[in-house]
Design an enzyme around this catalytic site. Structure first.
Site, mmCIF file in Angstrom:
data_model
loop_
_atom_site.group_PDB
_atom_site.id
_atom_site.type_symbol
_atom_site.label_atom_id
_atom_site.label_comp_id
_atom_site.label_asym_id
_atom_site.label_seq_id
_atom_site.Cartn_x
_atom_site.Cartn_y
_atom_site.Cartn_z
ATOM 1 N N ASP A 1 75.361 28.024 44.166
ATOM 2 C CA ASP A 1 74.037 28.640 43.145
ATOM 3 C C ASP A 1 73.115 29.907 43.992
ATOM 4 O OD1 ASP A 1 70.582 27.127 42.983
ATOM 5 O OD2 ASP A 1 71.958 28.467 41.540
ATOM 6 N N GLY B 1 62.286 24.291 44.188
ATOM 7 C CA GLY B 1 63.932 25.000 43.166
ATOM 8 C C GLY B 1 64.451 23.930 42.878
ATOM 9 N N GLY B 2 65.453 23.822 42.221
ATOM 10 C CA GLY B 2 65.705 22.500 41.596
ATOM 11 C C GLY B 2 66.225 21.304 42.890
#
Length: 795
Positions: free
Chosen positions: A142, A29-30
């Site tokens: 998020d 992921g980020g």
């Protein structure tokens, strides 16, 4: 991270990181790469999130992140994945997180739009997670489908709270949408609120916008603003009104459309005020409701009159803390069971689901309850946190959830508070007496309470060694706090069971049990456990039947849902030759604890002493079907088969029960105590006994000698009784049992001699002489009638 071939961190060849053994890569992921790993120290699965190097570029960022991590670690809720630790190795920072089995919501939605009711339930659970985080001042930032995992039981768990703010500014996560965001963005663009895009300002209402997007997507099968063109997407989120849900999904309800529309308002001020307001709307409660909710959740509380508390999850990560989670489960069951209008499933049945991955509706059906309570517990030093969730069995939806943080000294207050809160949620009106019993109690000594929980954990194992160890724990609790009444209840129960199983002589065990119970009652006379424990000891030792009955009834008055006391009362009534009352109480105990093996045998016993042998067989067989290794099920079944004339089968069942050699003999005639069984069970269709390899003759047993005598195997019976007499010269052997053998074999004078010895030694089994069919041959004897009078059983 060390690897066999010196590969870089996060590479497929890596095998360890710190003390953790990498099992598989889960995704990226980020923030970084996520792995499924094993913690060998605590023997548990974890998720490791290895952060990218640019996430924490300097020491100032690390200091800030560690402070944030401490806040995140305090989030403990049934719908939130727990953060266990933050560590680093070789300059690589990583998070240690709860490993949540299941599949992501993103994966679930690849199969298409979800039914409206299912989407509503999932959204409610996510909103509960948000409410718990927002209460701690933590915003997710998020929220997206890949950050929600659906557990094997079908519940939502939210991952990665608060981590989006640490994504490097130049690489906003847009996983799955092929979008690269601008320098100032942090999050996943399709789920960002307008204010998050415009100036980066976020608060709790920003998460509610993202949840609105998720709810829209679950119902419609697409996001409200689809597409992968970054510039177009950003403009539409900020400037265009969100489409109406029913335009994308014509069959959606007006009510849910209004809820989604309010979540997706451009201005935070026009959204729901907080997650609790959204929850009320989803459930059609209070002034924030946007529309009528689905029937399964609306008003569901009003019809809840039976409930089961499932074993609390130990969220400490330390198996040594298991006793604390079990103790909190027991405490909540005890608290709720004091409410007369509520049927609460007892500990034994609930604990059969410990660690089981069984869907909640299936558990509810098996236990026949309207609602379930799930929870988790963690103790750290002098602090306690528990999280509790109430689930409607019919709709499999969360009705209520809450976390509690307390000092360990206030644990009794906490237990009562949770029980009162649940009673309030399900709209049960407490009587003044129930209100009083659930009123906050005085603080306890933390060391005493922990020692008490350890003692109960050992006591519940029900083997002689653990029972003796439990005595030491209860004594330790009393050394820490001599006025801790619950510890006296633990002492009393341990001594009583040791006496009942002849692990201690009855003349030693029961007086100690009585003394402990009486000392506890002098401190706190409101504890049902102490009244029941004292009555139990008196039944076996004092034979003061009116006081025994008063004590058991007082226990049931204080705690109507105390299944153990109700079982003891049923057995007492049976001994008093009151079979109809006994059966009603036994069946009520079984309703409270439907999966209890010992209560199944208790119902069988009541029927046995009422001479309803065929009916008793059914209950004994049910206990064996649930657990083929359950010894009392086999030995009690053998007793009923004996009375039905099925002597050979009775012998086999008894041998199975005591773990001795089971004779292999197809013609079922020549049975001897020394025959060795094969590894396969005899009569597997009837007993479902698991493989049991034995290679020794049975131990001395008056019960087995009686069965041999009934079957006509006189030599085997006499050999067995010689072994019993030899053993009796070394330790306590029940004189009542020996008397029963001589009564069955027609040696009445010898039988009466041994019954008089049993009376003199306060043998607890003497309470059965009024009803036990093995003594029927003695009932015309004057000495027997005299014994009945001495026992006050002649009326």
């Amino acid at each position: 991270m060390r690897t066999p071939d010196s590969t870089s961190p996060g590479s497929p060849g890596a095998t360890t990181l710190g003390r953790y053994r990498i099992l598989e890569r889960l995704g990226e992921g980020g923030v970084g790469v996520v792995y499924h790993a094993e913690d060998p120290r605590l023997e548990r699965s974890v998720a490791l999130k290895v952060l990218r190097e640019d996430v924490l570029p300097d020491e100032a960022a690390r200091v800030r992140f560690r402070a944030e991590a401490r806040a995140l670690a305090r989030l403990m809720h049934p719908n939130i994945a727990t953060l266990f630790d933050l560590d680093a190795e070789d300059g690589r920072d990583f998070l240690v997180l709860e490993f949540v089995a299941g599949e992501s919501l993103a994966s679930v939605m690849t199969e298409g739009a979800l039914p409206e009711q299912r989407a509503r339930v999932i959204a409610t659970e996510i909103a509960r997670a948000l409410a718990a985080a927002h209460e701690q001042g933590i915003v997710h930032r998020d929220l997206k489908p890949s950050n929600v995992v659906m557990t094997p039981r079908g519940h939502a768990k939210v991952l990665d709270f608060g981590l989006a703010r640490f994504i490097a500014r130049g690489d906003t996560d847009t996983t799955g949408h092929g979008i690269k965001a601008g320098q100032s963005l942090s999050g996943t663009v399709p789920y960002m609120a307008p204010e998050q895009i415009q100036d980066g300002a976020v608060d709790a209402r920003t998460d509610l916008y993202a949840l609105g997007v998720l709810l829209f997507e679950m119902i419609a099968g697409r996001r409200p603003f689809p597409g992968n063109d970054l510039v177009s997407l950003l403009y539409r989120i900020v400037n265009e009104p969100a489409p109406l849900l029913r335009e994308a999904r014509p069959g959606a309800s007006t009510e849910l459309e209004q809820i989604v529309h309010r979540c997706l308002e451009k201005s935070p001020d026009r959204r729901f005020a907080d997650a609790e307001a959204l929850i009320r709307a989803l459930r059609n409660e209070g002034p924030d409701r946007a529309a009528p909710a689905a029937p399964a959740t609306a008003g569901g509380r009003d019809r809840i009159r039976s409930i089961a508390v499932l074993p609390f999850e130990n969220r400490s990560g330390d198996p040594g803390q298991e006793f604390f989670a079990d103790g909190m489960t027991d405490a909540l069951i005890t608290g709720l069971a004091q409410i007369g209008a509520l049927r609460v499933i007892s500990r034994t049945s609930a604990m059969r689901f410990k660690g089981a991955r069984v869907p909640l509706p299936e558990i509810a059906r098996e236990l026949r309850v309207d609602a379930l309570v799930e929870g988790s517990a963690i103790q750290s030093g002098s602090q306690v946190r528990i999280s509790v969730q109430l689930i409607d069995a019919a709709s499999d939806s969360s009705l209520w959830a809450r976390s509690y943080d307390r000092d360990l000294a206030d644990i009794l207050t906490l237990q009562s508070e949770v029980a009162r809160d649940i009673a309030g949620e399900i709209k049960i009106q407490l009587t003044p007496a129930e209100q009083s019993r659930l009123t906050a109690r005085a603080p306890v000594n933390p060391a005493a309470h922990v020692a008490y929980l350890q003692g109960r954990f050992l006591w519940n194992r029900w083997d002689t060694e653990s029972l003796k160890q439990s005595l030491a724990s209860f004594e330790q609790a009393l050394a820490a706090d001599p006025n801790y009444a619950l510890a006296f209840a633990g002492l009393a129960d341990s001594y009583s069971v040791l006496g009942n199983t002849n692990a201690l002589p009855p003349g030693e065990a029961y007086p100690l049990a009585k003394q402990a119970a009486e000392r506890g009652l002098a401190i706190d006379a409101s504890l049902a456990e102490l009244h029941a424990s004292l009555a139990y000891a008196r039944k076996f030792h004092d034979w003061d039947w009116p006081r025994v009955e008063r004590g058991l009834l007082r226990a049931l008055e204080l705690n109507p849902g105390y299944a153990t006391a109700r079982r003891w009362y049923a057995q007492f009534l049976s001994q008093m030759a009151r079979p109809d009352e006994a059966l009603a109480e036994a069946q009520r105990a079984l309703e409270l604890d439907p999966l209890s093996l010992i209560i199944h045998t208790a119902v069988g016993d009541v029927l046995f002493y009422a001479r309803r042998y065929e009916e008793s067989v059914e209950y004994y067989r049910r206990s064996i079907e649930m657990d083929p290794s359950f010894s009392p099920g086999h030995t009690d079944l053998a007793r009923s088969l004996e009375m039905l004339g099925e002597h050979d089968e009775a012998i086999r069942e008894f041998l199975m029960g005591i773990g001795a050699a089971v004779p292999v003999n197809p013609d079922r005639t020549k049975l001897s105590p020394g025959t060795v069984a094969s590894a396969s069970p005899v009569n597997p269709d009837r007993t479902k006994l698991s493989s049991r390899t034995v290679a020794s003759a049975p131990p001395p047993s008056t019960g087995l000698a009686i069965l041999y005598a009934r079957a006509g195997h006189t030599d085997d019976a006499e050999t067995m009784m010689r072994a019993v007499h030899d053993l009796a010269r070394e330790r306590f052997v029940s004189p009542y049992g020996i008397a029963s053998y001589y009564a069955v074999t027609g040696q009445n004078s010898v039988a009466l001699d041994w019954l008089e010895r049993a009376f003199a030694s306060r043998d607890g089994a003497m309470g059965l002489i009024k009803v036990h069919p093995r003594l029927d041959g003695l009932r015309g004897e004057p000495r027997f009638r005299d014994l009945l009078a001495k026992m006050r059983l002649d009326t």
